[in-house]
Design a protein around this motif. Structure first.
Motif, PDB file in Angstrom:
ATOM      1  N   GLN A 329     -10.146   7.206   3.443  1.00 40.63           N
ATOM      2  CA  GLN A 329     -10.528   8.057   4.522  1.00 40.63           C
ATOM      3  C   GLN A 329     -10.464   9.558   4.242  1.00 40.63           C
ATOM      4  O   GLN A 329      -9.235  10.055   3.479  1.00 40.63           O
ATOM      5  CB  GLN A 329      -9.241   7.705   5.730  1.00 40.63           C
ATOM      6  CG  GLN A 329      -9.209   6.304   6.254  1.00 40.63           C
ATOM      7  CD  GLN A 329     -10.489   5.941   6.990  1.00 40.63           C
ATOM      8  OE1 GLN A 329     -11.099   6.763   7.644  1.00 40.63           O
ATOM      9  NE2 GLN A 329     -11.213   4.762   6.912  1.00 40.63           N
ATOM     10  N   ALA A 330     -11.643   9.942   4.271  1.00 41.24           N
ATOM     11  CA  ALA A 330     -11.567  11.467   3.794  1.00 41.24           C
ATOM     12  C   ALA A 330     -11.662  12.547   4.911  1.00 41.24           C
ATOM     13  O   ALA A 330     -12.427  12.357   5.991  1.00 41.24           O
ATOM     14  CB  ALA A 330     -12.989  11.587   3.142  1.00 41.24           C
ATOM     15  N   LEU A 331     -10.804  13.196   4.979  1.00 43.18           N
ATOM     16  CA  LEU A 331     -10.366  14.330   5.811  1.00 43.18           C
ATOM     17  C   LEU A 331     -11.087  15.624   5.387  1.00 43.18           C
ATOM     18  O   LEU A 331     -10.583  16.354   4.428  1.00 43.18           O
ATOM     19  CB  LEU A 331      -9.042  14.623   6.327  1.00 43.18           C
ATOM     20  CG  LEU A 331      -8.664  15.479   7.534  1.00 43.18           C
ATOM     21  CD1 LEU A 331      -9.220  14.966   8.949  1.00 43.18           C
ATOM     22  CD2 LEU A 331      -7.512  16.014   7.538  1.00 43.18           C
ATOM     23  N   ILE A 332     -12.483  15.943   6.112  1.00 45.13           N
ATOM     24  CA  ILE A 332     -12.818  17.012   5.447  1.00 45.13           C
ATOM     25  C   ILE A 332     -12.339  18.402   5.930  1.00 45.13           C
ATOM     26  O   ILE A 332     -12.126  18.749   7.302  1.00 45.13           O
ATOM     27  CB  ILE A 332     -14.419  17.102   5.805  1.00 45.13           C
ATOM     28  CG1 ILE A 332     -15.092  15.835   5.163  1.00 45.13           C
ATOM     29  CG2 ILE A 332     -15.359  18.359   5.055  1.00 45.13           C
ATOM     30  CD1 ILE A 332     -15.317  15.670   3.797  1.00 45.13           C
ATOM     31  N   VAL A 353      -0.281  13.686   0.283  1.00 42.13           N
ATOM     32  CA  VAL A 353      -1.697  13.471   0.420  1.00 42.13           C
ATOM     33  C   VAL A 353      -2.637  14.456  -0.162  1.00 42.13           C
ATOM     34  O   VAL A 353      -2.561  15.402  -0.290  1.00 42.13           O
ATOM     35  CB  VAL A 353      -1.899  13.716   1.932  1.00 42.13           C
ATOM     36  CG1 VAL A 353      -3.351  12.998   2.020  1.00 42.13           C
ATOM     37  CG2 VAL A 353      -1.115  13.059   2.759  1.00 42.13           C
ATOM     38  N   PRO A 354      -3.362  13.895  -1.230  1.00 43.07           N
ATOM     39  CA  PRO A 354      -3.807  14.697  -2.635  1.00 43.07           C
ATOM     40  C   PRO A 354      -5.034  15.466  -1.743  1.00 43.07           C
ATOM     41  O   PRO A 354      -5.835  15.002  -1.110  1.00 43.07           O
ATOM     42  CB  PRO A 354      -3.955  13.888  -3.723  1.00 43.07           C
ATOM     43  CG  PRO A 354      -4.493  12.640  -2.958  1.00 43.07           C
ATOM     44  CD  PRO A 354      -3.341  12.496  -1.849  1.00 43.07           C
ATOM     45  N   ALA A 355      -5.215  16.554  -2.359  1.00 40.95           N
ATOM     46  CA  ALA A 355      -6.422  17.512  -1.872  1.00 40.95           C
ATOM     47  C   ALA A 355      -7.507  17.106  -3.040  1.00 40.95           C
ATOM     48  O   ALA A 355      -7.107  17.369  -4.346  1.00 40.95           O
ATOM     49  CB  ALA A 355      -6.149  18.968  -2.093  1.00 40.95           C
ATOM     50  N   LEU A 368      -8.825  16.085   2.110  1.00 41.73           N
ATOM     51  CA  LEU A 368      -7.704  15.333   1.654  1.00 41.73           C
ATOM     52  C   LEU A 368      -8.298  13.847   1.699  1.00 41.73           C
ATOM     53  O   LEU A 368      -9.029  13.413   2.453  1.00 41.73           O
ATOM     54  CB  LEU A 368      -6.563  15.134   2.880  1.00 41.73           C
ATOM     55  CG  LEU A 368      -5.904  16.682   3.356  1.00 41.73           C
ATOM     56  CD1 LEU A 368      -4.747  16.266   4.261  1.00 41.73           C
ATOM     57  CD2 LEU A 368      -5.639  17.190   1.887  1.00 41.73           C
ATOM     58  N   ARG A 369      -7.963  13.286   0.494  1.00 33.69           N
ATOM     59  CA  ARG A 369      -8.451  11.782   0.527  1.00 33.69           C
ATOM     60  C   ARG A 369      -7.061  10.843   0.728  1.00 33.69           C
ATOM     61  O   ARG A 369      -6.208  11.041   0.046  1.00 33.69           O
ATOM     62  CB  ARG A 369      -8.730  11.437  -1.034  1.00 33.69           C
ATOM     63  CG  ARG A 369      -9.278  10.192  -1.105  1.00 33.69           C
ATOM     64  CD  ARG A 369      -9.615   9.803  -2.717  1.00 33.69           C
ATOM     65  NE  ARG A 369     -10.222   8.586  -2.752  1.00 33.69           N
ATOM     66  CZ  ARG A 369      -9.531   7.540  -3.291  1.00 33.69           C
ATOM     67  NH1 ARG A 369      -8.193   7.404  -3.276  1.00 33.69           N
ATOM     68  NH2 ARG A 369     -10.092   6.316  -3.513  1.00 33.69           N
ATOM     69  N   ILE A 370      -7.101  10.559   2.279  1.00 33.27           N
ATOM     70  CA  ILE A 370      -6.002   9.665   2.545  1.00 33.27           C
ATOM     71  C   ILE A 370      -6.613   8.151   2.241  1.00 33.27           C
ATOM     72  O   ILE A 370      -7.494   7.412   2.609  1.00 33.27           O
ATOM     73  CB  ILE A 370      -6.080   9.674   4.258  1.00 33.27           C
ATOM     74  CG1 ILE A 370      -5.873  11.157   4.342  1.00 33.27           C
ATOM     75  CG2 ILE A 370      -4.837   8.839   4.672  1.00 33.27           C
ATOM     76  CD1 ILE A 370      -6.078  11.469   5.962  1.00 33.27           C
TER      77      ILE A 370
END
Ligand SMILES: *Cc1c(COP(=O)(O)O)cnc(C)c1O
Length: 393
Positions: A329-332, A353-355, A368-370
């Motif tokens: 799940q990508a949070l842009i 949560v890595p950037a 953020l790649r969740i």
């Protein structure tokens, strides 16, 4: 001097918010981790089904090592091909419903080996612009002509296929579930294009395997393809990795037996490298069994995905989730520094949560790649969404 020059380049990366650091992990991978001495709730692992620390996998390795030792000793063709590797390949093929499978040491190696065994100077590779780095490296190494199309732009791909008349062979190469976006490529569409324009399809299902399909068989089962259909087997080369949802390490290529037979003869990253310790094959056999039978892991994961989407719907800070039905799940966020600041904010609240920044993703699309895992609980998701919602730059 080169050393001085490299030092400058690294400090430039720091200024641009592109400097990368390796955090020190002092626990096993999973949902609760200890990093640089602090405990975190983690959304960074590709262990999507929570199998990496499963007691049955651990004991499979322990028993195997006690009996057969650790190192494989040599490559597969020179005496390192253990019966355990062989059984793993047979069980992989049976699980996927494909004629044969060949075990590689990593997904990176599988992609380099498979593409370079098949593809040469007079061929053309059609490449989705968001493909994984290992597929891109494999493509460059092949010396084939590269035809890149915009992500999932089937019209542009078709136009490129239609106007390509000089190629000896044509290959469409694609991630199935895109590793930094989480969306699923339309495989029936790609197969139809292959049929129409006499091309072949190389798929990398690193993030679909284990997650999609009723028994976790991945993207092919997700689209309910009939894998006994010779038309499909003529076109399809399927690659999967075993270090993500399978929770262990390694990768494989699967498909018609002619492909596999040829790769054993010609895939250089298969031939010229030491075989993976067979204890990992033993663990992988156990893992396949668990992926097939413990269907609750996938159902729970799907519920977590739905909950995350609901929790991050319409954020006031303008960040948004890319559409994805998978564990990625990508949070842009946009800017590199903004993504780092959000990641740091979460870290302060013990959320890991890595950037993800360029060049892994396009410029201006830092995110953020969740990563979700069947080992997460609903309250873990709620904690994450709450801290993201309240963040403003
Ligand atoms: C992780 C990944 C790979 C590499 O697999 P490894 O086994 O980690 O080398 C290849 N392709 C994709 C799409 C990936 O996400």
């Amino acid at each position: 001097m080169l050393r001085e020059h490299l030092k400058q380049r690294v400090s430039l990366l720091k200024e641009e918010g592109l400097y990368r650091q390796r955090a020190l992990l002092d626990s096993s991978t999973g949902v609760e981790v200890q990093i640089d001495g602090t405990l975190y709730l983690s959304f960074s692992s590709n262990d999507y089904l929570g199998l990496a620390n499963h007691p049955e996998l651990i004991s499979a390795v322990q028993q195997h090592v006690a009996q057969y030792g650790v190192g494989a000793g040599s490559s597969h063709l020179v005496g390192g091909h253990h019966r355990e590797h062989h059984l793993l390949e047979e069980e992989l093929a049976a699980w996927l419903g494909l004629p044969r499978a060949l075990f590689f040491s990593t997904g990176y190696m599988a992609n380099i080996g498979v593409i370079n065994a098949l593809v040469g100077r007079n061929d053309v590779l059609f490449i989705d612009k968001l493909n994984h780095a290992s597929l891109n490296d494999a493509a460059v190494l092949s010396r084939a002509k590269l035809s890149r199309y915009q992500h999932a732009d089937y019209d542009q791909l078709e136009e490129q296929l239609r106007t390509e008349t000089q190629a000896r062979y044509k290959f469409i190469v694609s991630d199935t579930v895109f590793s930094m976006d989480g969306d699923i490529i339309d495989i029936p569409k790609l197969l139809a294009l292959c049929e129409q324009y006499d091309a072949y399809l190389i798929l990398d299902d690193a993030h679909g395997l284990g997650v999609l399909g009723p028994e976790g068989q991945g993207c092919l089962a997700h689209f309910q393809l009939d894998l006994t259909d010779e038309k499909i087997l003529n076109r399809l080369i399927y690659i999967g990795t075993l270090g993500k949802a399978a929770g262990v390490f390694g990768a494989f290529v699967a498909g018609a037996s002619e492909w596999i037979e040829y790769f054993i003869q010609r895939a250089r990253t298969y031939i010229y490298t030491t075989a993976t310790p067979s204890a990992l094959a033993a663990a992988l056999r156990k893992s396949i069994h668990l992926m097939r039978t413990e269907t609750w892991r996938r159902s729970h994961l799907y519920q977590l995905i739905a909950r995350l989407k609901k929790g991050l719907h319409r954020l006031e800070n303008g960040y948004f989730l890319l559409p994805s039905e998978t564990a990625v799940q990508a949070l842009i966020v946009g800017g590199n520094h903004a993504a780092l600041t959000l990641s740091a904010h979460l870290k302060k609240h013990h959320l890991w949560v890595p950037a993800i920044r360029p060049p892994t993703v396009p410029k201006g699309q830092a995110r953020l790649r969740i990563s979700l895992s069947a080992a997460h609980r609903f309250e873990d998701i709620d904690r994450l969404t709450q801290f993201i919602r309240q963040f403003h730059l």
